[in-house]
Structure formats: structure tokens, C-alpha cells
Design an enzyme around this catalytic site. Sequence first.
Site, short mmCIF file in Angstrom:
data_model
loop_
_atom_site.label_atom_id
_atom_site.label_comp_id
_atom_site.label_asym_id
_atom_site.label_seq_id
_atom_site.Cartn_x
_atom_site.Cartn_y
_atom_site.Cartn_z
N LYS A 14 0.40 -1.09 0.16
CA LYS A 14 0.09 0.28 0.20
C LYS A 14 0.59 1.24 0.13
O LYS A 14 0.43 2.10 -1.06
CB LYS A 14 -0.99 0.58 1.00
N ARG A 89 -9.48 0.90 8.71
CA ARG A 89 -9.20 -0.80 9.13
C ARG A 89 -10.30 -1.30 9.96
O ARG A 89 -10.11 -2.86 10.12
CB ARG A 89 -8.23 -0.67 10.05
N ARG A 128 11.08 -6.20 5.08
CA ARG A 128 11.15 -4.66 5.12
C ARG A 128 12.07 -4.76 6.52
O ARG A 128 12.47 -3.58 6.91
CB ARG A 128 9.72 -4.79 5.81
N ARG A 134 11.35 -0.58 11.44
CA ARG A 134 9.72 -0.59 11.80
C ARG A 134 10.55 -2.05 12.85
O ARG A 134 10.28 -2.74 12.26
CB ARG A 134 9.01 -1.10 10.42
N ARG A 146 -0.12 -9.71 13.70
CA ARG A 146 -1.15 -7.91 12.61
C ARG A 146 -1.79 -9.13 11.11
O ARG A 146 -2.93 -8.95 10.84
CB ARG A 146 0.07 -7.25 12.40
P1 AMP Z 1 0.73 0.38 8.89
O1 AMP Z 1 2.14 1.60 8.63
O2 AMP Z 1 -0.37 0.99 8.05
O3 AMP Z 1 1.30 -1.03 8.51
O4 AMP Z 1 0.55 0.21 10.03
C1 AMP Z 1 0.94 0.29 11.16
C2 AMP Z 1 0.52 -0.12 12.57
O5 AMP Z 1 -0.34 1.07 12.72
C3 AMP Z 1 -0.94 -1.24 12.47
O6 AMP Z 1 0.18 -2.30 12.85
C4 AMP Z 1 -1.53 -0.16 13.75
O7 AMP Z 1 -0.93 -0.72 15.59
C5 AMP Z 1 -1.48 1.11 13.58
N1 AMP Z 1 -2.38 1.64 12.81
C6 AMP Z 1 -2.32 2.23 11.81
N2 AMP Z 1 -3.51 2.23 10.96
C7 AMP Z 1 -4.57 2.55 12.07
C8 AMP Z 1 -6.31 2.28 11.77
N3 AMP Z 1 -6.62 2.59 10.97
N4 AMP Z 1 -6.40 1.77 12.64
C9 AMP Z 1 -5.61 1.27 13.71
N5 AMP Z 1 -4.55 0.85 13.74
C10 AMP Z 1 -4.24 1.43 12.85
#
Ligand code: AMP
Length: 194
Positions: A14, A89, A128, A134, A146
Site C-alpha cells: 500500500k 481498518r 522490510r 520498524r 498483524r
Molecule cells: P501501517 O503502517 O498501516 O502498517 O500501520 C502500522 C500500525 O499502526 C498498525 O499495525 C496499527 O497498530 C496502527 N494503525 C495504522 N492505521 C490504523 C488504523 N486505521 N486503525 C488502527 N490502528 C492503525
Amino acid sequence: MLNIVLFGPPGAGKGTQSAKLIEKYGLAHLSTGDIFRANIKGNTELGKLAKSYMDAGNLVPDEVTIQILESEVNKNPNATGFIFDGFPRTTPQAEALHTFLKERNTTIHQMLALNVAQEELVKRLLLRGEQSDRPDDKDESIISNRIQVYNDQTAVVADFYSAQEKFSSINGVGNVDEIFARLCQVIDSLSSNA
Ligand code: AMP
């Protein structure tokens, strides 16, 4: 206005595809994950709260996430559209986004879902993790959680957009440019129908 939700499990690509889409279509990029990571770096209260969930691979609570997303949209009053990456989400997040955009006389035009098999996701995330700082990409049990959270709480969000005939599934396997071309094909067909 062109508002797209770029959807898919962690590791689907994404972030990579968002960067290319915003450049081609001149959209604003809103990644809740990026917003949380910036807050962790800045050591803000939001960052401290988000970190406790993110480090375990769990979702940050809806009320916090929705509020932060809305305030980021409001910071871009002149945007010609948004790529929402990693949001919504959960179904309550999708409902809140719908109401919020409706109040601004706009809507989500399409959800584009990147489809990638689970073994491939784990491989990509571990790679990654080696290349980035990260913490949630470095540990296989956090990665599994996740993906589990995605399957249990997030995958269902596709139904919200399917019910409105705004859902497209895209093959997320291949090289970056091939996948980008598949996404553009759907987006271009939207604007030619508009
Ligand atoms: P990402 O960078 O999109 O993979 O998000 C990393 C982490 O941020 C996720 O595993 C969640 O802990 C948190 N996170 C990101 N977006 C959301 C969302 N829309 N709702 C809840 N937690 C989020």
C-alpha cells in the site's frame, strides 16, 4: 475530487503504490500508520499511546484513530482528493469516514484492494524489517498477529464498499510497475465514467 481507499493486509504494498499514485494523480496521501510513526518519533502523547498498540501489532483504538484522520483531512482544505492508506481498518472507521466526507459533500469513490497470499506477506515484511527501523516488521510473531488482526477485524471493511459497488480487487503480486498499472487502469475507468 477523487478519494481512493488503498486496502490490503500488512505487506501488500500500500505504501509503495500510494507514493506512485499521489504523484500521478496529484492527490494527498493520508497514512494513519505514518502519522502514528511521526508522533512516536516526536515523542508526543499520541505517539506514546499508539506505540503501545503498534509494538504488539494491535489496532490503535477507533476513537483516537478517527479523530487523528479527520484532523489530517482538515489540514488539506485545497486537496483535489485523497489516497487513504491503512484507513479505514474497522467498520466503525469506514462509517465515520463516510459521514465525515458526506458533511464535506464528497465520498469515497473506490476501494482498491491489493491481494497477496499470506506466505508472501510474511516474506515481504521480514525483508522490510531488515531494511527499516520498524519494530513491528522485525518479529515474526508480531507479523503473524498483524495478519490475524487484519483477517479478524479489517478484511470485513471490504464488505462496506462492496455493498456500495465501490470495491475492486487487484492482483498485488508482480513487479511494482505492473501492479501500479493495474491500479491505474481501475482509477482511469472511474474518471472516464464520472
Ligand atoms: P501501517 O503502517 O498501516 O502498517 O500501520 C502500522 C500500525 O499502526 C498498525 O499495525 C496499527 O497498530 C496502527 N494503525 C495504522 N492505521 C490504523 C488504523 N486505521 N486503525 C488502527 N490502528 C492503525
